[in-house]
Design a protein around this motif. Structure first.
Motif, PDB file in Angstrom:
ATOM      1  N   ARG A 318       0.848  -1.189   0.000  1.00  8.96           N
ATOM      2  CA  ARG A 318       0.000   0.000   0.000  1.00  8.96           C
ATOM      3  C   ARG A 318       0.884   1.240   0.000  1.00  8.96           C
ATOM      4  O   ARG A 318       2.074   1.175   0.338  1.00  8.96           O
ATOM      5  CB  ARG A 318      -0.948   0.017   1.190  1.00  8.96           C
ATOM      6  N   LEU A 319       0.278   2.355  -0.372  1.00 10.71           N
ATOM      7  CA  LEU A 319       0.922   3.659  -0.286  1.00 10.71           C
ATOM      8  C   LEU A 319       0.039   4.564   0.542  1.00 10.71           C
ATOM      9  O   LEU A 319      -1.190   4.515   0.438  1.00 10.71           O
ATOM     10  CB  LEU A 319       1.133   4.295  -1.666  1.00 10.71           C
ATOM     11  N   ASP A 320       0.664   5.407   1.369  1.00  8.97           N
ATOM     12  CA  ASP A 320      -0.062   6.391   2.167  1.00  8.97           C
ATOM     13  C   ASP A 320       0.490   7.774   1.869  1.00  8.97           C
ATOM     14  O   ASP A 320       1.704   7.952   1.679  1.00  8.97           O
ATOM     15  CB  ASP A 320       0.097   6.084   3.655  1.00  8.97           C
ATOM     16  N   TYR A 321      -0.420   8.748   1.858  1.00  6.53           N
ATOM     17  CA  TYR A 321      -0.049  10.118   1.528  1.00  6.53           C
ATOM     18  C   TYR A 321      -0.494  11.055   2.656  1.00  6.53           C
ATOM     19  O   TYR A 321      -1.631  11.555   2.642  1.00  6.53           O
ATOM     20  CB  TYR A 321      -0.708  10.545   0.218  1.00  6.53           C
ATOM     21  N   PRO A 322       0.354  11.291   3.654  1.00  9.26           N
ATOM     22  CA  PRO A 322       0.003  12.282   4.667  1.00  9.26           C
ATOM     23  C   PRO A 322      -0.280  13.629   4.004  1.00  9.26           C
ATOM     24  O   PRO A 322       0.501  14.091   3.156  1.00  9.26           O
ATOM     25  CB  PRO A 322       1.262  12.345   5.546  1.00  9.26           C
ATOM     26  N   LEU A 323      -1.389  14.250   4.387  1.00  7.27           N
ATOM     27  CA  LEU A 323      -1.858  15.457   3.713  1.00  7.27           C
ATOM     28  C   LEU A 323      -1.794  16.672   4.623  1.00  7.27           C
ATOM     29  O   LEU A 323      -2.031  16.578   5.839  1.00  7.27           O
ATOM     30  CB  LEU A 323      -3.315  15.292   3.272  1.00  7.27           C
ATOM     31  N   ALA A 332       7.433  20.967  11.347  1.00  5.01           N
ATOM     32  CA  ALA A 332       8.038  19.713  11.831  1.00  5.01           C
ATOM     33  C   ALA A 332       7.509  18.569  10.986  1.00  5.01           C
ATOM     34  O   ALA A 332       6.313  18.514  10.677  1.00  5.01           O
ATOM     35  CB  ALA A 332       7.712  19.481  13.299  1.00  5.01           C
ATOM     36  N   ALA A 333       8.406  17.645  10.629  1.00  6.01           N
ATOM     37  CA  ALA A 333       8.013  16.504   9.805  1.00  6.01           C
ATOM     38  C   ALA A 333       9.133  15.478   9.821  1.00  6.01           C
ATOM     39  O   ALA A 333      10.313  15.831   9.998  1.00  6.01           O
ATOM     40  CB  ALA A 333       7.731  16.949   8.369  1.00  6.01           C
ATOM     41  N   PRO A 334       8.814  14.198   9.642  1.00  2.00           N
ATOM     42  CA  PRO A 334       9.862  13.174   9.578  1.00  2.00           C
ATOM     43  C   PRO A 334      10.695  13.303   8.311  1.00  2.00           C
ATOM     44  O   PRO A 334      10.212  13.808   7.280  1.00  2.00           O
ATOM     45  CB  PRO A 334       9.066  11.869   9.593  1.00  2.00           C
ATOM     46  N   GLY A 335      11.921  12.840   8.389  1.00  4.76           N
ATOM     47  CA  GLY A 335      12.789  12.845   7.227  1.00  4.76           C
ATOM     48  C   GLY A 335      12.676  11.553   6.448  1.00  4.76           C
ATOM     49  O   GLY A 335      11.920  10.646   6.801  1.00  4.76           O
ATOM     50  N   ALA A 336      13.433  11.458   5.374  1.00  3.52           N
ATOM     51  CA  ALA A 336      13.436  10.242   4.550  1.00  3.52           C
ATOM     52  C   ALA A 336      13.848   9.042   5.402  1.00  3.52           C
ATOM     53  O   ALA A 336      14.774   9.126   6.207  1.00  3.52           O
ATOM     54  CB  ALA A 336      14.383  10.415   3.375  1.00  3.52           C
ATOM     55  N   ASP A 382      -0.764  -3.504   6.498  1.00  2.00           N
ATOM     56  CA  ASP A 382      -1.625  -2.447   7.031  1.00  2.00           C
ATOM     57  C   ASP A 382      -1.223  -2.082   8.458  1.00  2.00           C
ATOM     58  O   ASP A 382      -1.123  -0.897   8.807  1.00  2.00           O
ATOM     59  CB  ASP A 382      -3.082  -2.904   7.010  1.00  2.00           C
ATOM     60  N   ARG A 383      -0.991  -3.084   9.300  1.00  2.00           N
ATOM     61  CA  ARG A 383      -0.633  -2.817  10.693  1.00  2.00           C
ATOM     62  C   ARG A 383       0.675  -2.038  10.798  1.00  2.00           C
ATOM     63  O   ARG A 383       0.771  -1.054  11.553  1.00  2.00           O
ATOM     64  CB  ARG A 383      -0.519  -4.144  11.448  1.00  2.00           C
ATOM     65  N   VAL A 384       1.671  -2.449  10.040  1.00  2.00           N
ATOM     66  CA  VAL A 384       2.977  -1.796  10.112  1.00  2.00           C
ATOM     67  C   VAL A 384       2.909  -0.375   9.558  1.00  2.00           C
ATOM     68  O   VAL A 384       3.471   0.570  10.136  1.00  2.00           O
ATOM     69  CB  VAL A 384       4.035  -2.641   9.369  1.00  2.00           C
ATOM     70  N   ALA A 385       2.219  -0.189   8.441  1.00  4.00           N
ATOM     71  CA  ALA A 385       2.101   1.142   7.849  1.00  4.00           C
ATOM     72  C   ALA A 385       1.371   2.094   8.788  1.00  4.00           C
ATOM     73  O   ALA A 385       1.798   3.243   8.997  1.00  4.00           O
ATOM     74  CB  ALA A 385       1.376   1.055   6.511  1.00  4.00           C
ATOM     75  N   GLU A 386       0.280   1.628   9.359  1.00  3.38           N
ATOM     76  CA  GLU A 386      -0.487   2.490  10.261  1.00  3.38           C
ATOM     77  C   GLU A 386       0.309   2.807  11.525  1.00  3.38           C
ATOM     78  O   GLU A 386       0.222   3.925  12.065  1.00  3.38           O
ATOM     79  CB  GLU A 386      -1.819   1.823  10.585  1.00  3.38           C
ATOM     80  N   GLY A 387       1.125   1.849  11.992  1.00  2.31           N
ATOM     81  CA  GLY A 387       1.982   2.106  13.139  1.00  2.31           C
ATOM     82  C   GLY A 387       3.023   3.165  12.835  1.00  2.31           C
ATOM     83  O   GLY A 387       3.299   4.054  13.653  1.00  2.31           O
ATOM     84  N   PHE A 388       3.634   3.072  11.660  1.00  2.00           N
ATOM     85  CA  PHE A 388       4.643   4.060  11.246  1.00  2.00           C
ATOM     86  C   PHE A 388       4.037   5.457  11.234  1.00  2.00           C
ATOM     87  O   PHE A 388       4.626   6.412  11.760  1.00  2.00           O
ATOM     88  CB  PHE A 388       5.168   3.691   9.857  1.00  2.00           C
ATOM     89  N   LEU A 389       2.861   5.601  10.643  1.00  2.00           N
ATOM     90  CA  LEU A 389       2.227   6.911  10.531  1.00  2.00           C
ATOM     91  C   LEU A 389       1.806   7.441  11.900  1.00  2.00           C
ATOM     92  O   LEU A 389       1.925   8.640  12.180  1.00  2.00           O
ATOM     93  CB  LEU A 389       1.015   6.824   9.608  1.00  2.00           C
ATOM     94  N   ALA A 390       1.316   6.559  12.770  1.00  2.00           N
ATOM     95  CA  ALA A 390       0.857   6.985  14.095  1.00  2.00           C
ATOM     96  C   ALA A 390       2.004   7.481  14.968  1.00  2.00           C
ATOM     97  O   ALA A 390       1.809   8.334  15.847  1.00  2.00           O
ATOM     98  CB  ALA A 390       0.129   5.838  14.785  1.00  2.00           C
ATOM     99  N   GLU A 391       3.195   6.954  14.732  1.00  2.03           N
ATOM    100  CA  GLU A 391       4.344   7.320  15.552  1.00  2.03           C
ATOM    101  C   GLU A 391       5.034   8.597  15.087  1.00  2.03           C
ATOM    102  O   GLU A 391       6.006   9.048  15.722  1.00  2.03           O
ATOM    103  CB  GLU A 391       5.358   6.174  15.554  1.00  2.03           C
TER     104      GLU A 391
END
Length: 398
Positions: A318-323, A332-336, A382-391
Motif C-alpha cells: 500500500r501507499l499512504d499520503y500524509p496530507l 516539523a516533519a519526519p525525514g526520509a 496495514d498494521r505496520v504502515a499504520e503504526g509508522f504513521l501513528a508514531e
C-alpha cells in the motif's frame, strides 16, 4: 540509440524510474522540456546527467523541429499526461513505435473520452467550451450531485463535487478565475468504490499488472489518501474495463485507468495513458519484481513484450499520503526513512521541506510525504504502515 524524453516538471517517475532504466538499456538520453533549469537542478546528483534541451513540449511542431535539428531519434517517449499526444505525433512523424495519437488525445480530453464511451458507459456529461459562459450550465438537465473538472486536467486539480445548479455555476467561475479560458466538463457523480487498473501493452499483447483500491479524502474534493494493491480484480470487471480501453484505442505502453464499482457495475472515471504516478509505479516494480520501467521503454523501442512477464504474485502493498489539512508553514516533519518492520519494507520520502509555506490546494500538491509499504500479507502491511504513521507527526503553523 537515442531516446528523446518529453517532460514538463521533474517527477519521481522520470528521475527514479525512467532515467535509470534508460541508462541500464544503454540509451543516449535527451530530455526535451520547457523547464530546463528546474530539471538541471533536480539532476545535479545524477552522473551522468541526461542532456537537456529547452523546447515548448506541448507543441508537436516544436518537438519535431527540435528533434530534427539534433541527433536522429531511436525513440520518442513521455510519461506526462499533458505530453502523450505531442510524443505520439513526433514518434509517428519519425516513423518510430508509439501510441496512436488519436487514442492519446481521446484519453487526455475528458469530453472526448465520454463521447467515445457514451454507449457503453451511459454517463451524463456536458462540456463547457473555453469561451462559453458558465451561467449556461444552470439551464441544463444535469443530475445532482455532479462533478465539475477541467477538460484536460490531472491529479484531481479543480475536481469538485457540486450539489445544485447554483453551486455548479459558482465553482466553474472559480476555476475559470484560476485557469482563464479553460474548457470544463460537468458530469454525473459516480458513486462506488474507486479502483485502478494498470496495464502494459506492445500493440499486440496486453498485460494486466493488477491495480489499486483508492481511499479518497472527504467530499467535495477527490484527493488520494491511500492506495492498496489489488493483485486481481474480479475477472468480469477487468473484461469490462479492457473492452472500453480497446474502444478508446488504448493498448501500447503503460496505461493507468481509474474506475468505480457500484452494484456490480464498473464505470470509468478517467484514463491516463501513461504509467501510474505518485510513486505507485516505483512500488509496482518492487512488489512485482519486474524491470517495469525498462519494459515500458522497450515497447517504445519496438520490442515485443514476452508472453509471461514473470511477475511475482506473493506480495501485498500500500501507499499512504500524509496530507496538509490547512495552509501554512511546515514546521516539523519526519525525514526520509528506509526500514523493515516485521518483514514489511517501509520507504518514506518527504514531498515538502520543513520551512516551506504552501496554500491549501485540495490536490496531490497537499501531500507532505509518501509512504510505500511492501510485504507478504495485507494485514501485516496495514498494521505496520499504520503504526509508522501513528508514531510520526507533521506540524503546520499558520
Amino acid at each position: 540509440m537515442q531516446l528523446y524524453m518529453l517532460a514538463l516538471n521533474p517527477t519521481d517517475s522520470v528521475t527514479e524510474g525512467f532515467l535509470p532504466a534508460a541508462r541500464r538499456l544503454g540509451l543516449d538520453i535527451t530530455v526535451l522540456t520547457d523547464q530546463p533549469d528546474t530539471h538541471r537542478e533536480r539532476y545535479r546528483a545524477i552522473h551522468p546527467a541526461p542532456e537537456l534541451l529547452g523546447c515548448d513540449v506541448r507543441d508537436p511542431h516544436a518537438v519535431i523541429s527540435a528533434i530534427s535539428a539534433h541527433r536522429p531519434p531511436g525513440a520518442v517517449f513521455s510519461n506526462s499526461d499533458h505530453l502523450q499526444t505531442p510524443a505520439a505525433l513526433a514518434a509517428d512523424y519519425f516513423g518510430l513505435p508509439g501510441k496512436d495519437w488519436r487514442a492519446a488525445l481521446r484519453t487526455k480530453d475528458k469530453a472526448l473520452t465520454r463521447r467515445h464511451l457514451d454507449t457503453s458507459e451511459g454517463v451524463r456529461s456536458v462540456e463547457l467550451a473555453a469561451d462559453a459562459d458558465p451561467g449556461r450550465l444552470a439551464a441544463l438537465d444535469l443530475p445532482y450531485p455532479c462533478v465539475v473538472k477541467p477538460r484536460e486536467g490531472v491529479a484531481s486539480e479543480d475536481v469538485i463535487q457540486v450539489r445544485d445548479a447554483a453551486e455548479l455555476v459558482a465553482r466553474c467561475r472559480e476555476i475559470r478565475a484560476r485557469r482563464p479560458g479553460a474548457a470544463l466538463v460537468a458530469e454525473e457523480y459516480l458513486p462506488g468504490e474507486l479502483h485502478t487498473l494498470e496495464t502494459l501493452g506492445d500493440g499486440e499483447r496486453l498485460h494486466v499488472l493488477g491495480g489499486f483500491r483508492t481511499t479518497l479524502s472527504p467530499l467535495p474534493y477527490f484527493i488520494e489518501e491511500r492506495m492498496a494493491y489489488v493483485p486481481a480484480h474480479p475477472a468480469g470487471l477487468v473484461t469490462e474495463i479492457l473492452d472500453r480501453l480497446a474502444t478508446l484505442g488504448v493498448g501500447f505502453g503503460a496505461c493507468h485507468t481509474e474506475f468505480v464499482v457500484h452494484e456490480g457495475r464498473a464505470r470509468i472515471i478517467e484514463v491516463n495513458y501513461r504509467a501510474i504516478g505518485d510513486q505507485c509505479d516505483l512500488l509496482l516494480a518492487d512488489l512485482l519484481g519486474l524491470p517495469l520501467f525498462e519494459l515500458i521503454l522497450r515497447t517504445h523501442l519496438g520490442e515485443p513484450l514476452p508472453a509471461d512477464l514473470g511477475a511475482r504474485t506473493d506480495g501485498a502493498a500500500r501507499l499512504d499520503y500524509p496530507l496538509a489539512r490547512r495552509a501554512g508553514t511546515l514546521t516539523a516533519a519526519p525525514g526520509a526513512t528506509d526500514l523493515t518492520v516485521d518483514g514489511v519494507r517501509l520507504t518514506y520520502r518527504p514531498t515538502r521541506a520543513v520551512g516551506e509555506r504552501h496554500d491549501l490546494h485540495h490536490t496531490n500538491r497537499d501531500f507532505l510525504g509518501i509512504l510505500r509499504s511492501v510485504g507478504r500479507d495485507q494485514a501485516t502491511v496495514d498494521r505496520v504502515a499504520e503504526g509508522f504513521l501513528a508514531e510520526r507527526s507533521w506540524e503546520i503553523t499558520a
